[in-house]
Motif scaffolding. Structure first.
Motif, PDB file in Angstrom:
ATOM      1  N   LEU A  52       5.052  -8.960  10.043  1.00  0.00           N
ATOM      2  CA  LEU A  52       4.309  -8.109   9.118  1.00  0.00           C
ATOM      3  C   LEU A  52       4.507  -6.643   9.467  1.00  0.00           C
ATOM      4  N   PHE A  53       4.660  -5.817   8.431  1.00  0.00           N
ATOM      5  CA  PHE A  53       4.633  -4.367   8.584  1.00  0.00           C
ATOM      6  C   PHE A  53       3.265  -3.890   8.109  1.00  0.00           C
ATOM      7  N   VAL A  54       2.613  -3.044   8.897  1.00  0.00           N
ATOM      8  CA  VAL A  54       1.357  -2.413   8.508  1.00  0.00           C
ATOM      9  C   VAL A  54       1.663  -0.924   8.392  1.00  0.00           C
ATOM     10  N   VAL A  55       1.449  -0.381   7.208  1.00  0.00           N
ATOM     11  CA  VAL A  55       1.786   1.016   6.944  1.00  0.00           C
ATOM     12  C   VAL A  55       0.509   1.785   6.637  1.00  0.00           C
ATOM     13  N   GLY A  56       0.338   2.911   7.303  1.00  0.00           N
ATOM     14  CA  GLY A  56      -0.831   3.749   7.073  1.00  0.00           C
ATOM     15  C   GLY A  56      -0.887   4.244   5.643  1.00  0.00           C
ATOM     16  N   GLU A  57      -2.105   4.258   5.111  1.00  0.00           N
ATOM     17  CA  GLU A  57      -2.337   4.743   3.750  1.00  0.00           C
ATOM     18  C   GLU A  57      -3.222   5.985   3.831  1.00  0.00           C
ATOM     19  N   PRO A  58      -2.612   7.171   3.664  1.00  0.00           N
ATOM     20  CA  PRO A  58      -3.392   8.404   3.776  1.00  0.00           C
ATOM     21  C   PRO A  58      -4.289   8.614   2.561  1.00  0.00           C
ATOM     22  N   LYS A  59      -5.567   8.831   2.834  1.00  0.00           N
ATOM     23  CA  LYS A  59      -6.529   9.063   1.755  1.00  0.00           C
ATOM     24  C   LYS A  59      -7.336  10.311   2.056  1.00  0.00           C
ATOM     25  N   GLN A  60      -7.836  10.897   0.993  1.00  0.00           N
ATOM     26  CA  GLN A  60      -8.730  12.036   1.140  1.00  0.00           C
ATOM     27  C   GLN A  60     -10.156  11.519   1.339  1.00  0.00           C
TER      28      GLN A  60
END
Length: 136
Positions: A52-60
């Protein structure tokens, strides 16, 4: 069981963290030049079993996508096309850079060491991965 690999994607540098094979411990792996990221990932998965790849999700703060999400989406499409056998999950990465910096302070790193942005990116990827592990 395969490893889980976390990606803290950046315009210039990308932090990488990985779990052990039992998916218990998250550890910083490295920071790579973003232009070389796909090649690095292909080489890594040729040697290690990654499930599995876990990719950061940038949010405000208001929960909307941040501007850097526009850089991540094309990468995700390439990643899916080039390595379709490994699924991708997204994890909210708000405050990971601040948490990484605080971790560096708490661990007693000097000011000079704390200016190492590559280390901040690697620690941020580790925090993203720990967050994913804790939520599952």
């Amino acid at each position: 069981m395969g490893r889980i690999l976390a990606i803290d994607f950046g315009a210039k540098r990308t932090g990488i963290a990985v779990t052990d094979e039992l998916q218990i411990i998250a550890s910083g792996l490295t920071t790579v030049n973003t232009k070389e990221l796909l090649a690095f990932l292909k080489a890594y998965i040729s040697k290690e079993d990654v499930e599995l790849f876990v990719v950061g999700e940038p949010k405000q703060l208001n929960n909307q996508a941040s501007e850097s999400e526009e850089l991540i989406l094309p990468f995700l499409k390439k990643l899916e096309a080039e390595i379709p056998s490994i699924p991708i999950k997204r994890v909210d990465e708000r405050f990971t850079s601040k948490m990484a910096f605080q971790t560096m302070i708490d661990s007693g790193l000097s000011k000079k060491q704390r200016r190492n942005k590559a280390l901040v990116d690697e620690i941020s990827a580790t925090i993203i991965l720990q967050s994913y592990l804790a939520s599952n």
